[in-house]
Design an enzyme around this catalytic site. Sequence first.
Site, PDB file in Angstrom:
ATOM      1  N   ASN A   1       5.159 -26.265 -15.159  1.00 27.78           N
ATOM      2  CA  ASN A   1       5.154 -25.210 -16.164  1.00 27.78           C
ATOM      3  C   ASN A   1       3.726 -24.736 -16.457  1.00 27.78           C
ATOM      4  O   ASN A   1       2.820 -24.937 -15.662  1.00 27.78           O
ATOM      5  CB  ASN A   1       5.886 -25.652 -17.435  1.00 27.78           C
ATOM      6  CG  ASN A   1       6.708 -24.529 -18.031  1.00 27.78           C
ATOM      7  OD1 ASN A   1       6.219 -23.430 -18.249  1.00 27.78           O
ATOM      8  ND2 ASN A   1       7.974 -24.805 -18.310  1.00 27.78           N
TER       9      ASN A   1
ATOM     10  N   HIS B   1       2.433 -24.574 -12.822  1.00 27.93           N
ATOM     11  CA  HIS B   1       2.856 -25.593 -11.862  1.00 27.93           C
ATOM     12  C   HIS B   1       1.676 -26.230 -11.119  1.00 27.93           C
ATOM     13  O   HIS B   1       1.724 -26.452  -9.910  1.00 27.93           O
ATOM     14  CB  HIS B   1       3.856 -25.013 -10.874  1.00 27.93           C
ATOM     15  CG  HIS B   1       5.142 -24.555 -11.497  1.00 27.93           C
ATOM     16  ND1 HIS B   1       5.707 -25.192 -12.586  1.00 27.93           N
ATOM     17  CD2 HIS B   1       5.969 -23.513 -11.182  1.00 27.93           C
ATOM     18  CE1 HIS B   1       6.838 -24.571 -12.916  1.00 27.93           C
ATOM     19  NE2 HIS B   1       7.004 -23.548 -12.087  1.00 27.93           N
TER      20      HIS B   1
ATOM     21  N   HIS C   1      12.016 -28.217  -8.931  1.00 27.68           N
ATOM     22  CA  HIS C   1      12.216 -26.804  -9.264  1.00 27.68           C
ATOM     23  C   HIS C   1      13.368 -26.199  -8.451  1.00 27.68           C
ATOM     24  O   HIS C   1      13.247 -25.090  -7.926  1.00 27.68           O
ATOM     25  CB  HIS C   1      10.923 -26.025  -9.025  1.00 27.68           C
ATOM     26  CG  HIS C   1      10.853 -24.705  -9.744  1.00 27.68           C
ATOM     27  ND1 HIS C   1      11.593 -23.618  -9.358  1.00 27.68           N
ATOM     28  CD2 HIS C   1      10.128 -24.304 -10.815  1.00 27.68           C
ATOM     29  CE1 HIS C   1      11.321 -22.594 -10.151  1.00 27.68           C
ATOM     30  NE2 HIS C   1      10.433 -22.995 -11.051  1.00 27.68           N
TER      31      HIS C   1
ATOM     32  N   GLN D   1      13.389 -26.815 -19.142  1.00 25.22           N
ATOM     33  CA  GLN D   1      13.078 -25.408 -18.951  1.00 25.22           C
ATOM     34  C   GLN D   1      14.270 -24.730 -18.281  1.00 25.22           C
ATOM     35  O   GLN D   1      14.675 -25.111 -17.175  1.00 25.22           O
ATOM     36  CB  GLN D   1      11.830 -25.242 -18.091  1.00 25.22           C
ATOM     37  CG  GLN D   1      11.373 -23.793 -17.914  1.00 25.22           C
ATOM     38  CD  GLN D   1      10.601 -23.262 -19.121  1.00 25.22           C
ATOM     39  OE1 GLN D   1      10.238 -24.029 -20.017  1.00 25.22           O
ATOM     40  NE2 GLN D   1      10.334 -21.967 -19.138  1.00 25.22           N
TER      41      GLN D   1
ATOM     42  N   GLU E   1      14.946 -27.322 -15.344  1.00 25.58           N
ATOM     43  CA  GLU E   1      13.835 -28.211 -15.008  1.00 25.58           C
ATOM     44  C   GLU E   1      13.521 -29.167 -16.160  1.00 25.58           C
ATOM     45  O   GLU E   1      12.892 -28.783 -17.143  1.00 25.58           O
ATOM     46  CB  GLU E   1      12.582 -27.391 -14.704  1.00 25.58           C
ATOM     47  CG  GLU E   1      12.773 -26.291 -13.681  1.00 25.58           C
ATOM     48  CD  GLU E   1      11.674 -25.247 -13.777  1.00 25.58           C
ATOM     49  OE1 GLU E   1      10.495 -25.607 -13.582  1.00 25.58           O
ATOM     50  OE2 GLU E   1      12.000 -24.076 -14.073  1.00 25.58           O
TER      51      GLU E   1
END
Length: 381
Positions: A105, A131, A205, A317, A345
Amino acid sequence: MRILAKALAASTLALACGILSPAVAADATQAPAGMLADGTAVTAITLQADNGVSATILSYGATLQKLMAPDREGKVEDVLLGYDDLKDYVDHPNYFGVTVGRYANRIAGGRFSLDGKTYQLPLNDKTNSLHGGGKGFDKVVWKVASIKSGPVARAVLTHTSPDGDSGYPGKVDATVTYTLDEAGNLGITFEAKTDKPTVINMTNHAIFDMAGQGSNDTAMDHLLTIPAARYTPVDETLIPTGELRRVEGTVFDFRQPRPIEDGLRNGQNQQIVHGRGYDHNFALDKGVTRTPELAARLEDPGSGRVLEVLTTEPGLQFYSGNFLDGTLVGKGGTLYRMGDGIALEPQKFPDAPNHPDFASARVDPGKPYRHAMIYRLSVSR
Protein backbone atom coordinates in the site's frame (compact mmCIF):
# COMPACT_ATOMS: atom_id res chain seq x y z
CA MET A 1 4.92 -64.74 5.57
CA ARG A 2 5.23 -64.11 9.28
CA ILE A 3 7.57 -61.13 8.58
CA LEU A 4 5.17 -59.76 5.94
CA ALA A 5 2.22 -60.10 8.30
CA LYS A 6 4.09 -58.19 11.00
CA ALA A 7 4.98 -55.47 8.49
CA LEU A 8 1.36 -55.14 7.37
CA ALA A 9 0.17 -54.98 10.96
CA ALA A 10 2.72 -52.26 11.74
CA SER A 11 1.64 -50.25 8.67
CA THR A 12 -2.04 -50.54 9.62
CA LEU A 13 -1.30 -49.35 13.16
CA ALA A 14 0.75 -46.42 11.84
CA LEU A 15 -2.07 -45.45 9.45
CA ALA A 16 -4.64 -45.57 12.26
CA CYS A 17 -2.44 -43.38 14.43
CA GLY A 18 -2.02 -40.86 11.63
CA ILE A 19 1.68 -41.57 11.25
CA LEU A 20 1.24 -42.56 7.61
CA SER A 21 -1.12 -41.15 5.02
CA PRO A 22 -3.11 -43.58 2.82
CA ALA A 23 -2.41 -41.35 -0.23
CA VAL A 24 -0.75 -38.09 -1.10
CA ALA A 25 -3.56 -35.53 -0.84
CA ALA A 26 -1.82 -32.63 -2.56
CA ASP A 27 1.00 -32.62 -5.10
CA ALA A 28 3.77 -30.05 -5.49
CA THR A 29 5.62 -29.89 -8.81
CA GLN A 30 7.89 -27.37 -10.52
CA ALA A 31 8.86 -26.53 -14.09
CA PRO A 32 10.78 -23.83 -15.97
CA ALA A 33 8.70 -20.68 -16.57
CA GLY A 34 11.14 -18.71 -18.69
CA MET A 35 14.10 -16.42 -18.27
CA LEU A 36 14.67 -12.73 -17.63
CA ALA A 37 16.69 -10.58 -20.02
CA ASP A 38 19.76 -10.96 -17.78
CA GLY A 39 19.56 -14.75 -18.00
CA THR A 40 17.98 -15.35 -14.59
CA ALA A 41 15.78 -18.44 -14.70
CA VAL A 42 12.23 -18.30 -13.35
CA THR A 43 10.39 -21.31 -11.94
CA ALA A 44 6.68 -22.15 -11.92
CA ILE A 45 5.45 -24.23 -8.98
CA THR A 46 2.04 -25.92 -9.01
CA LEU A 47 0.24 -27.12 -5.89
CA GLN A 48 -2.66 -29.47 -6.75
CA ALA A 49 -5.33 -30.76 -4.35
CA ASP A 50 -7.59 -33.77 -4.96
CA ASN A 51 -10.77 -31.65 -5.08
CA GLY A 52 -9.78 -29.73 -8.22
CA VAL A 53 -8.27 -26.70 -6.52
CA SER A 54 -4.75 -25.85 -7.70
CA ALA A 55 -2.39 -22.90 -7.43
CA THR A 56 0.51 -21.92 -9.67
CA ILE A 57 3.25 -19.72 -8.22
CA LEU A 58 6.00 -17.96 -10.17
CA SER A 59 9.35 -17.38 -8.48
CA TYR A 60 9.32 -13.94 -10.15
CA GLY A 61 7.66 -11.75 -7.53
CA ALA A 62 6.62 -14.86 -5.53
CA THR A 63 3.53 -14.40 -7.68
CA LEU A 64 0.28 -16.33 -7.42
CA GLN A 65 -0.27 -16.70 -11.17
CA LYS A 66 -3.26 -19.06 -11.23
CA LEU A 67 -5.88 -20.26 -8.77
CA MET A 68 -8.13 -22.94 -10.24
CA ALA A 69 -11.44 -23.57 -8.49
CA PRO A 70 -14.54 -25.68 -9.28
CA ASP A 71 -18.04 -24.17 -9.44
CA ARG A 72 -21.25 -25.79 -8.17
CA GLU A 73 -21.36 -28.00 -11.28
CA GLY A 74 -17.74 -29.05 -10.87
CA LYS A 75 -16.44 -26.89 -13.71
CA VAL A 76 -12.93 -25.67 -12.93
CA GLU A 77 -11.89 -22.12 -13.89
CA ASP A 78 -9.00 -19.79 -13.11
CA VAL A 79 -10.38 -17.10 -10.76
CA LEU A 80 -7.36 -14.77 -10.96
CA LEU A 81 -6.69 -11.94 -13.37
CA GLY A 82 -3.14 -11.97 -14.69
CA TYR A 83 -0.96 -13.05 -17.58
CA ASP A 84 -0.20 -16.33 -19.33
CA ASP A 85 3.49 -15.55 -19.81
CA LEU A 86 6.38 -14.37 -17.66
CA LYS A 87 7.27 -11.68 -20.22
CA ASP A 88 4.01 -9.82 -19.62
CA TYR A 89 4.55 -9.80 -15.85
CA VAL A 90 7.92 -8.16 -16.50
CA ASP A 91 6.94 -5.80 -19.32
CA HIS A 92 3.44 -4.79 -18.12
CA PRO A 93 3.49 -4.91 -14.30
CA ASN A 94 0.16 -4.36 -12.60
CA TYR A 95 0.67 -6.24 -9.31
CA PHE A 96 -1.46 -9.21 -10.49
CA GLY A 97 -1.07 -11.82 -7.72
CA VAL A 98 2.36 -10.62 -6.64
CA THR A 99 3.94 -10.54 -3.20
CA VAL A 100 4.17 -6.85 -2.33
CA GLY A 101 6.74 -5.36 0.02
CA ARG A 102 8.67 -4.14 1.75
CA TYR A 103 5.58 -2.04 2.45
CA ALA A 104 2.25 -2.94 0.88
CA ASN A 105 0.00 0.00 0.00
CA ARG A 106 0.92 3.69 0.23
CA ILE A 107 3.31 5.78 2.31
CA ALA A 108 2.63 9.52 2.12
CA GLY A 109 5.33 11.43 0.28
CA GLY A 110 7.46 8.27 0.43
CA ARG A 111 8.74 9.40 3.83
CA PHE A 112 8.72 7.97 7.34
CA SER A 113 10.84 8.33 10.46
CA LEU A 114 12.31 5.77 12.83
CA ASP A 115 14.20 6.69 16.00
CA GLY A 116 14.56 10.28 14.87
CA LYS A 117 15.89 9.50 11.38
CA THR A 118 13.84 10.21 8.25
CA TYR A 119 13.91 7.84 5.29
CA GLN A 120 12.94 8.75 1.72
CA LEU A 121 11.49 6.15 -0.63
CA PRO A 122 10.98 6.33 -4.40
CA LEU A 123 7.74 8.04 -5.48
CA ASN A 124 5.97 5.71 -7.90
CA ASP A 125 2.36 6.76 -7.23
CA LYS A 126 2.32 10.47 -8.03
CA THR A 127 3.40 12.03 -4.72
CA ASN A 128 3.47 8.77 -2.74
CA SER A 129 5.35 5.48 -2.53
CA LEU A 130 3.23 2.45 -3.43
CA HIS A 131 3.92 -1.24 -2.66
CA GLY A 132 7.54 -0.63 -1.71
CA GLY A 133 8.29 1.84 -4.49
CA GLY A 134 11.10 1.36 -6.98
CA LYS A 135 12.03 -2.29 -7.36
CA GLY A 136 9.81 -3.89 -4.77
CA PHE A 137 9.45 -7.54 -3.80
CA ASP A 138 7.16 -8.00 -6.82
CA LYS A 139 9.98 -7.32 -9.30
CA VAL A 140 12.68 -9.71 -8.10
CA VAL A 141 13.22 -13.43 -8.60
CA TRP A 142 12.77 -15.30 -5.32
CA LYS A 143 14.80 -18.41 -4.54
CA VAL A 144 12.79 -21.64 -4.41
CA ALA A 145 14.03 -22.98 -1.08
CA SER A 146 11.88 -26.13 -1.07
CA ILE A 147 8.73 -27.78 -2.39
CA LYS A 148 6.97 -30.78 -0.87
CA SER A 149 3.94 -32.96 -1.63
CA GLY A 150 1.83 -34.52 1.13
CA PRO A 151 -1.39 -34.01 3.05
CA VAL A 152 -0.40 -30.35 2.83
CA ALA A 153 1.59 -29.42 -0.28
CA ARG A 154 4.15 -26.70 0.34
CA ALA A 155 6.39 -24.27 -1.51
CA VAL A 156 8.89 -22.03 0.29
CA LEU A 157 10.47 -19.02 -1.44
CA THR A 158 13.11 -16.67 0.00
CA HIS A 159 14.60 -13.29 -0.84
CA THR A 160 17.19 -11.04 0.79
CA SER A 161 16.65 -7.29 0.52
CA PRO A 162 19.87 -5.37 1.33
CA ASP A 163 20.15 -2.44 3.71
CA GLY A 164 19.01 0.70 1.87
CA ASP A 165 17.01 -1.20 -0.75
CA SER A 166 14.55 1.34 -2.25
CA GLY A 167 15.43 3.61 0.67
CA TYR A 168 14.37 1.21 3.45
CA PRO A 169 16.73 0.64 6.39
CA GLY A 170 18.06 -2.77 7.39
CA LYS A 171 18.93 -5.96 5.61
CA VAL A 172 15.75 -8.03 5.44
CA ASP A 173 15.58 -11.80 4.93
CA ALA A 174 12.05 -12.52 3.73
CA THR A 175 10.21 -15.81 3.26
CA VAL A 176 6.89 -16.60 1.58
CA THR A 177 5.37 -20.02 2.19
CA TYR A 178 2.46 -21.25 0.08
CA THR A 179 0.51 -24.29 1.33
CA LEU A 180 -2.47 -26.17 -0.13
CA ASP A 181 -4.37 -28.78 1.86
CA GLU A 182 -6.72 -31.57 0.76
CA ALA A 183 -9.76 -29.30 1.35
CA GLY A 184 -8.41 -26.72 -1.09
CA ASN A 185 -7.36 -24.08 1.44
CA LEU A 186 -4.48 -22.01 0.06
CA GLY A 187 -2.35 -20.60 2.86
CA ILE A 188 0.23 -17.84 2.40
CA THR A 189 2.60 -16.99 5.23
CA PHE A 190 4.96 -14.01 5.07
CA GLU A 191 7.94 -13.90 7.41
CA ALA A 192 10.87 -11.51 7.66
CA LYS A 193 13.75 -10.67 9.95
CA THR A 194 15.95 -7.58 9.95
CA ASP A 195 19.34 -6.53 11.29
CA LYS A 196 18.19 -3.00 12.18
CA PRO A 197 14.85 -1.29 12.89
CA THR A 198 12.67 -1.00 9.78
CA VAL A 199 9.04 -1.17 8.62
CA ILE A 200 7.53 -4.22 6.93
CA ASN A 201 4.03 -4.87 5.59
CA MET A 202 3.65 -7.79 3.19
CA THR A 203 0.60 -9.24 1.45
CA ASN A 204 -0.60 -10.86 -1.74
CA HIS A 205 -2.17 -8.69 -4.45
CA ALA A 206 -4.42 -11.24 -6.17
CA ILE A 207 -7.26 -9.76 -8.25
CA PHE A 208 -10.30 -12.05 -8.30
CA ASP A 209 -13.21 -12.78 -10.60
CA MET A 210 -14.98 -15.74 -9.01
CA ALA A 211 -16.97 -16.34 -12.20
CA GLY A 212 -13.64 -17.13 -13.84
CA GLN A 213 -11.24 -14.59 -15.28
CA GLY A 214 -12.29 -13.47 -18.73
CA SER A 215 -15.98 -14.13 -18.00
CA ASN A 216 -18.54 -12.00 -19.83
CA ASP A 217 -19.75 -10.54 -16.54
CA THR A 218 -17.83 -8.14 -14.33
CA ALA A 219 -17.03 -8.95 -10.72
CA MET A 220 -19.24 -6.11 -9.56
CA ASP A 221 -22.27 -8.37 -9.07
CA HIS A 222 -20.33 -10.50 -6.56
CA LEU A 223 -21.65 -10.47 -3.02
CA LEU A 224 -19.09 -9.08 -0.58
CA THR A 225 -18.97 -9.30 3.21
CA ILE A 226 -16.33 -7.50 5.32
CA PRO A 227 -16.64 -7.79 9.13
CA ALA A 228 -15.55 -4.22 9.83
CA ALA A 229 -17.52 -1.45 11.56
CA ARG A 230 -14.95 1.21 10.58
CA TYR A 231 -12.73 2.13 7.66
CA THR A 232 -9.97 4.66 7.07
CA PRO A 233 -11.14 7.54 4.83
CA VAL A 234 -8.52 8.95 2.45
CA ASP A 235 -7.53 12.26 0.89
CA GLU A 236 -7.45 12.88 -2.85
CA THR A 237 -4.09 11.04 -3.12
CA LEU A 238 -5.56 7.95 -1.35
CA ILE A 239 -3.58 8.51 1.86
CA PRO A 240 -5.55 7.87 5.09
CA THR A 241 -6.53 11.04 6.94
CA GLY A 242 -6.00 9.28 10.29
CA GLU A 243 -9.71 9.06 11.05
CA LEU A 244 -11.46 5.76 11.74
CA ARG A 245 -14.93 6.38 10.34
CA ARG A 246 -17.97 4.21 11.00
CA VAL A 247 -19.42 2.38 8.00
CA GLU A 248 -22.98 2.37 9.34
CA GLY A 249 -25.40 4.10 6.99
CA THR A 250 -22.81 4.44 4.19
CA VAL A 251 -21.85 2.59 1.01
CA PHE A 252 -18.88 1.22 2.98
CA ASP A 253 -21.07 -1.02 5.12
CA PHE A 254 -20.37 -4.60 4.03
CA ARG A 255 -21.12 -6.23 7.36
CA GLN A 256 -23.91 -8.11 5.60
CA PRO A 257 -23.50 -9.59 2.09
CA ARG A 258 -24.06 -6.89 -0.53
CA PRO A 259 -23.40 -6.58 -4.28
CA ILE A 260 -20.24 -4.59 -4.90
CA GLU A 261 -21.97 -2.52 -7.58
CA ASP A 262 -24.31 -1.01 -4.96
CA GLY A 263 -22.83 2.40 -4.19
CA LEU A 264 -19.94 1.99 -6.62
CA ARG A 265 -21.07 5.00 -8.67
CA ASN A 266 -22.27 7.15 -5.78
CA GLY A 267 -20.71 10.46 -6.79
CA GLN A 268 -22.23 12.16 -3.74
CA ASN A 269 -19.83 10.23 -1.51
CA GLN A 270 -16.49 12.03 -1.66
CA GLN A 271 -14.65 8.87 -0.66
CA ILE A 272 -15.98 7.04 -3.72
CA VAL A 273 -14.91 10.02 -5.82
CA HIS A 274 -11.39 9.96 -4.34
CA GLY A 275 -11.00 6.23 -5.04
CA ARG A 276 -12.82 6.19 -8.39
CA GLY A 277 -14.77 3.47 -6.62
CA TYR A 278 -13.56 1.42 -3.66
CA ASP A 279 -9.85 1.64 -2.88
CA HIS A 280 -9.99 1.77 0.90
CA ASN A 281 -8.69 0.05 4.01
CA PHE A 282 -11.20 -1.52 6.38
CA ALA A 283 -10.34 -1.75 10.08
CA LEU A 284 -11.32 -5.34 10.83
CA ASP A 285 -13.34 -5.83 14.00
CA LYS A 286 -11.04 -8.69 15.03
CA GLY A 287 -7.86 -6.56 15.04
CA VAL A 288 -4.48 -8.32 15.15
CA THR A 289 -4.87 -12.04 15.90
CA ARG A 290 -2.48 -14.93 16.55
CA THR A 291 -4.18 -17.17 13.97
CA PRO A 292 -5.99 -16.19 10.76
CA GLU A 293 -9.58 -15.06 11.20
CA LEU A 294 -12.20 -13.96 8.68
CA ALA A 295 -11.50 -10.70 6.86
CA ALA A 296 -13.82 -11.02 3.84
CA ARG A 297 -16.23 -13.33 2.05
CA LEU A 298 -16.77 -13.04 -1.71
CA GLU A 299 -19.46 -15.00 -3.57
CA ASP A 300 -20.33 -15.19 -7.25
CA PRO A 301 -24.08 -16.01 -7.34
CA GLY A 302 -23.87 -17.35 -10.89
CA SER A 303 -21.18 -20.01 -10.45
CA GLY A 304 -21.60 -20.49 -6.70
CA ARG A 305 -17.87 -20.07 -6.12
CA VAL A 306 -17.06 -18.62 -2.70
CA LEU A 307 -13.79 -17.13 -1.49
CA GLU A 308 -13.11 -16.46 2.18
CA VAL A 309 -10.03 -14.44 3.09
CA LEU A 310 -8.59 -15.02 6.56
CA THR A 311 -5.69 -13.11 8.12
CA THR A 312 -3.78 -12.33 11.28
CA GLU A 313 -3.52 -8.66 10.26
CA PRO A 314 -5.81 -5.79 11.39
CA GLY A 315 -6.70 -4.28 8.00
CA LEU A 316 -8.12 -5.25 4.63
CA GLN A 317 -7.65 -3.13 1.51
CA PHE A 318 -10.66 -3.49 -0.80
CA TYR A 319 -9.90 -2.40 -4.36
CA SER A 320 -12.63 -2.63 -7.00
CA GLY A 321 -10.34 -2.67 -10.03
CA ASN A 322 -10.83 1.04 -10.74
CA PHE A 323 -7.58 1.47 -12.65
CA LEU A 324 -8.13 -1.39 -15.09
CA ASP A 325 -8.64 0.84 -18.11
CA GLY A 326 -8.61 -1.50 -21.10
CA THR A 327 -4.90 -1.06 -21.84
CA LEU A 328 -3.81 -4.46 -20.44
CA VAL A 329 -4.32 -7.70 -22.36
CA GLY A 330 -4.38 -10.57 -19.90
CA LYS A 331 -4.87 -14.32 -19.88
CA GLY A 332 -6.33 -15.80 -23.04
CA GLY A 333 -6.17 -12.44 -24.78
CA THR A 334 -8.73 -10.88 -22.42
CA LEU A 335 -8.78 -7.07 -22.37
CA TYR A 336 -9.15 -6.13 -18.70
CA ARG A 337 -11.47 -3.24 -17.96
CA MET A 338 -12.72 -1.46 -14.85
CA GLY A 339 -14.58 -3.81 -12.53
CA ASP A 340 -13.34 -7.03 -14.15
CA GLY A 341 -11.84 -8.10 -10.82
CA ILE A 342 -11.32 -7.03 -7.23
CA ALA A 343 -8.47 -7.22 -4.73
CA LEU A 344 -8.91 -8.08 -1.04
CA GLU A 345 -5.51 -7.42 0.53
CA PRO A 346 -5.04 -8.16 4.25
CA GLN A 347 -2.31 -5.99 5.74
CA LYS A 348 -1.31 -3.27 8.17
CA PHE A 349 -3.06 0.04 7.54
CA PRO A 350 -1.78 2.24 4.70
CA ASP A 351 0.75 4.88 5.79
CA ALA A 352 0.91 3.32 9.29
CA PRO A 353 4.52 4.50 9.85
CA ASN A 354 3.17 8.08 9.82
CA HIS A 355 0.16 7.40 12.07
CA PRO A 356 1.10 6.49 15.66
CA ASP A 357 -2.52 5.53 16.39
CA PHE A 358 -2.49 2.78 13.75
CA ALA A 359 -1.12 -0.71 14.48
CA SER A 360 2.65 -0.42 14.20
CA ALA A 361 4.52 -1.77 11.16
CA ARG A 362 7.89 -1.50 12.93
CA VAL A 363 10.12 -4.59 12.96
CA ASP A 364 13.23 -4.84 15.14
CA PRO A 365 16.18 -7.25 15.24
CA GLY A 366 15.27 -10.37 17.18
CA LYS A 367 11.54 -9.73 16.74
CA PRO A 368 10.62 -11.19 13.35
CA TYR A 369 7.65 -10.13 11.24
CA ARG A 370 4.92 -12.68 10.47
CA HIS A 371 1.64 -12.43 8.56
CA ALA A 372 -0.45 -15.56 7.94
CA MET A 373 -3.38 -15.50 5.53
CA ILE A 374 -5.65 -18.07 3.89
CA TYR A 375 -7.69 -18.12 0.68
CA ARG A 376 -10.48 -20.59 1.53
CA LEU A 377 -12.45 -21.80 -1.49
CA SER A 378 -15.89 -23.41 -1.38
CA VAL A 379 -19.20 -23.55 -3.29
CA SER A 380 -22.67 -22.29 -2.37
CA ARG A 381 -25.59 -24.45 -3.46
